[in-house]
Motif scaffolding. Structure first.
Motif, PDB file in Angstrom:
ATOM      1  N   ALA A 112      -0.738   0.724  -3.547  1.00 52.00           N
ATOM      2  CA  ALA A 112      -0.850   0.045  -4.843  1.00 52.00           C
ATOM      3  C   ALA A 112       0.160  -1.090  -4.945  1.00 52.00           C
ATOM      4  O   ALA A 112      -0.166  -2.202  -5.373  1.00 52.00           O
ATOM      5  CB  ALA A 112      -0.646   1.046  -5.980  1.00 52.00           C
ATOM      6  N   ASP A 113       1.395  -0.820  -4.538  1.00 52.75           N
ATOM      7  CA  ASP A 113       2.431  -1.867  -4.586  1.00 52.75           C
ATOM      8  C   ASP A 113       2.008  -3.067  -3.747  1.00 52.75           C
ATOM      9  O   ASP A 113       2.100  -4.212  -4.196  1.00 52.75           O
ATOM     10  CB  ASP A 113       3.760  -1.324  -4.052  1.00 52.75           C
ATOM     11  CG  ASP A 113       4.486  -0.490  -5.099  1.00 52.75           C
ATOM     12  OD1 ASP A 113       4.084  -0.544  -6.286  1.00 52.75           O
ATOM     13  OD2 ASP A 113       5.441   0.221  -4.737  1.00 52.75           O
TER      14      ASP A 113
ATOM     15  N   PHE B 120      -0.990  -3.904  -2.811  1.00 55.01           N
ATOM     16  CA  PHE B 120      -2.187  -4.529  -3.390  1.00 55.01           C
ATOM     17  C   PHE B 120      -1.804  -5.479  -4.536  1.00 55.01           C
ATOM     18  O   PHE B 120      -2.229  -6.637  -4.577  1.00 55.01           O
ATOM     19  CB  PHE B 120      -3.129  -3.430  -3.900  1.00 55.01           C
ATOM     20  CG  PHE B 120      -4.367  -3.943  -4.574  1.00 55.01           C
ATOM     21  CD1 PHE B 120      -5.422  -4.436  -3.835  1.00 55.01           C
ATOM     22  CD2 PHE B 120      -4.476  -3.931  -5.958  1.00 55.01           C
ATOM     23  CE1 PHE B 120      -6.569  -4.918  -4.448  1.00 55.01           C
ATOM     24  CE2 PHE B 120      -5.614  -4.407  -6.586  1.00 55.01           C
ATOM     25  CZ  PHE B 120      -6.664  -4.903  -5.831  1.00 55.01           C
ATOM     26  N   PHE B 121      -0.982  -4.983  -5.446  1.00 55.69           N
ATOM     27  CA  PHE B 121      -0.642  -5.811  -6.611  1.00 55.69           C
ATOM     28  C   PHE B 121       0.322  -6.940  -6.251  1.00 55.69           C
ATOM     29  O   PHE B 121       0.209  -8.045  -6.773  1.00 55.69           O
ATOM     30  CB  PHE B 121      -0.069  -4.942  -7.729  1.00 55.69           C
ATOM     31  CG  PHE B 121      -1.142  -4.178  -8.461  1.00 55.69           C
ATOM     32  CD1 PHE B 121      -1.873  -4.778  -9.481  1.00 55.69           C
ATOM     33  CD2 PHE B 121      -1.467  -2.881  -8.112  1.00 55.69           C
ATOM     34  CE1 PHE B 121      -2.889  -4.099 -10.128  1.00 55.69           C
ATOM     35  CE2 PHE B 121      -2.481  -2.184  -8.757  1.00 55.69           C
ATOM     36  CZ  PHE B 121      -3.192  -2.791  -9.769  1.00 55.69           C
TER      37      PHE B 121
END
Lengths: 198, 179
Positions: free
Chosen positions: B44-45, B47-48
Motif C-alpha cells: 500500500a505504501d 502504491f500510494f
C-alpha cells in the motif's frame, strides 16, 4: 524558505498581485492535488484550490513568516476541503471521470492509461473510505512527504493524534488495496484478451 | 497467537528502538498473519507513494488573476452589508430599549398613559422648534430667512439624496476605488 520566495512574499504582502501570482504558479500543484484527493472531483478541486488561494490572498497579512508557507497554504486548503465535505449532503459523481469505462466506447486504449485510470479509482475508493481528517493526514504524508509534526501543524492536531490517524488510515488503505488488487488484475486481463476466460 | 503490540509496531515501525525491532523480527518469523500485514502495508505504501500528484488544468494562475477583481468586489460588498446590518441592528436595539424603558409598566392603563406622554413630548418638541423658528424670524428680516430656509431645505434634500445614492452604489457595486 528560499531567499527569492521571501522576496516574493514581501512583495505579495504589499498587495503586489504579480508577486502573489508567482506564489499561485509555484504552489498550485500541491494545493490542487490535496483538494482533488480530498474531494474526488476535478471541478470541485479546481474551485477549492482557487478558493484556497483567494483566502490566502486575503489573510496574507496574518501569515507568520517563521512558519513554512506551504504548510500554511495547505492548512487553508485542508480546512476548506474538510468544511466542503461536511457541507456536502449527497456525494458528487462527475460523469467525465468515468469516460474511460464507457460501455459504448470499445475503441482500443493503451494499457497504461487503463491501468492508471483503475489505479486512480482504487486511490479514490481508498481515500473515500477514510474520515476527512484521516484522509487529509494521509494525503499530506503520501503526496507531500510531510512529517508528523508538519501534518499536526497543518491540520491543527497534536502529534499523537496525527500518529493515531496515520496508523488507522494506513491499515484501512492496505485493506482496500488488498481487496481491489484482484479486480485491478482482472480488468487489465479483460481488456487484453476480451473475455475473463483468458 | 497474540498479535498485539506487533500490529501497532508494524504501522509505526520507524519509531521502534533496537530491542523492539528485534522482538518484532522474531515475531514475524513465526507469525504468518503479521507477515501478511507487513506485506500489505508495504504494498500500500509503495502504491500510494508512486501515485503521481494530480495537476490542475492549464491556465490555473490566469484563471485566479481573472477572478481576483470580482472576488475583491464581492468581499467589499459583503463587508459593507455586514457593516450596514450591524448599524441597523444597533439602531433598532437602541430604539427598542428606549421605547421599552419608557413604556415598561405592569398595567395596560399605565402603558397607554406612557404612550400619550411620549406623544406629548414629541408635540412639545415640535412646539419648541416652531417657537425657535418664530423668534428667529423676528430677529432676522424676512428677505434673509426665507432664502436661508429654502437653502437649508435644499441642502438637506441634496444631502439625503447623496446618502441614498452612495448607499445604493456601495450595496450594489461595492466600495471600490476602481473606475
Amino acid at each position: 524558505m528560499s531567499f527569492s520566495e521571501t522576496e516574493i512574499l514581501q512583495k505579495a504582502l504589499q498587495k503586489d498581485d504579480g508577486a502573489f501570482a508567482e506564489l499561485v504558479e509555484k504552489y498550485q500543484s500541491p494545493v490542487y492535488n490535496l483538494c482533488f484527493r480530498m474531494l474526488g472531483s476535478e471541478v470541485e478541486a479546481e474551485d477549492a484550490a482557487q478558493e484556497t488561494f483567494w483566502r490566502a490572498y486575503q489573510a496574507l497579512n496574518r501569515y507568520d513568516p517563521n512558519r513554512s508557507f506551504i504548510t500554511w497554504l495547505l492548512s487553508i486548503a485542508a480546512h476548506h476541503c474538510i468544511d466542503q465535505q461536511r457541507k456536502r449532503k449527497v456525494p458528487v459523481i462527475e460523469m467525465d471521470e468515468f469516460e474511460d469505462f464507457d460501455i459504448a466506447d470499445r475503441s482500443p486504449q493503451p494499457e497504461s492509461i487503463l491501468v492508471r485510470s483503475q489505479e486512480e479509482d482504487v486511490i479514490a475508493e481508498g481515500l473515500a473510505s477514510l474520515s476527512e481528517l484521516d484522509r487529509a493526514a494521509i494525503i499530506l504524508r503520501y503526496w507531500q512527504d510531510f512529517s508528523e509534526e508538519e501534518i499536526a501543524a497543518t491540520l491543527s492536531l497534536t502529534v499523537s493524534a496525527v500518529k493515531s490517524r496515520l496508523h488507522r488510515a494506513r491499515l484501512q488503505l492496505a485493506k482496500v488495496l488488498k481487496d481491489q488488487s484482484g479486480r485491478l488484475f482482472v480488468e487489465v486481463e479483460k481488456e487484453n484478451y476480451g473475455t475473463p476466460a483468458f | 497467537m497474540e498479535h498485539q503490540p506487533f500490529r501497532m509496531w508494524l504501522v509505526d515501525r520507524s519509531n521502534l528502538n533496537e530491542d523492539e525491532e528485534e522482538i518484532l523480527r522474531n515475531h514475524l518469523a513465526a507469525c504468518t498473519e503479521c507477515t501478511a500485514l507487513e506485506k500489505d502495508l508495504a504494498v500500500a505504501d509503495q502504491f500510494f507513494l508512486n501515485s503521481p500528484p494530480r495537476i490542475p488544468r492549464e491556465g490555473f494562475t490566469r484563471r485566479f488573476l481573472v477572478s481576483l477583481p470580482e472576488r475583491k468586489q464581492q468581499e467589499q460588498m459583503r463587508q459593507v452589508k455586514i457593516w450596514m446590518i450591524g448599524i441597523f441592528l444597533a439602531l433598532a436595539v437602541n430604539f427598542t430599549l428606549i421605547v421599552a424603558a419608557s413604556i415598561y409598566t405592569h398595567t395596560t392603563t399605565a402603558w397607554l398613559v406612557n404612550l400619550v406622554v411620549i406623544y406629548g413630548s414629541f408635540l412639545a418638541f415640535l412646539d419648541q422648534s416652531s417657537l425657535v423658528l418664530h423668534t428667529v424670524s423676528l430677529v432676522i428680516p424676512q428677505q434673509v430667512w426665507i432664502p436661508l430656509v429654502i437653502a437649508g431645505v435644499a441642502w438637506g434634500i441634496a444631502g439625503a439624496g447623496l446618502w441614498v445614492w452612495t448607499m445604493r452604489r456601495i450595496l450594489f457595486s461595492g466600495a471600490t476605488n476602481e473606475a
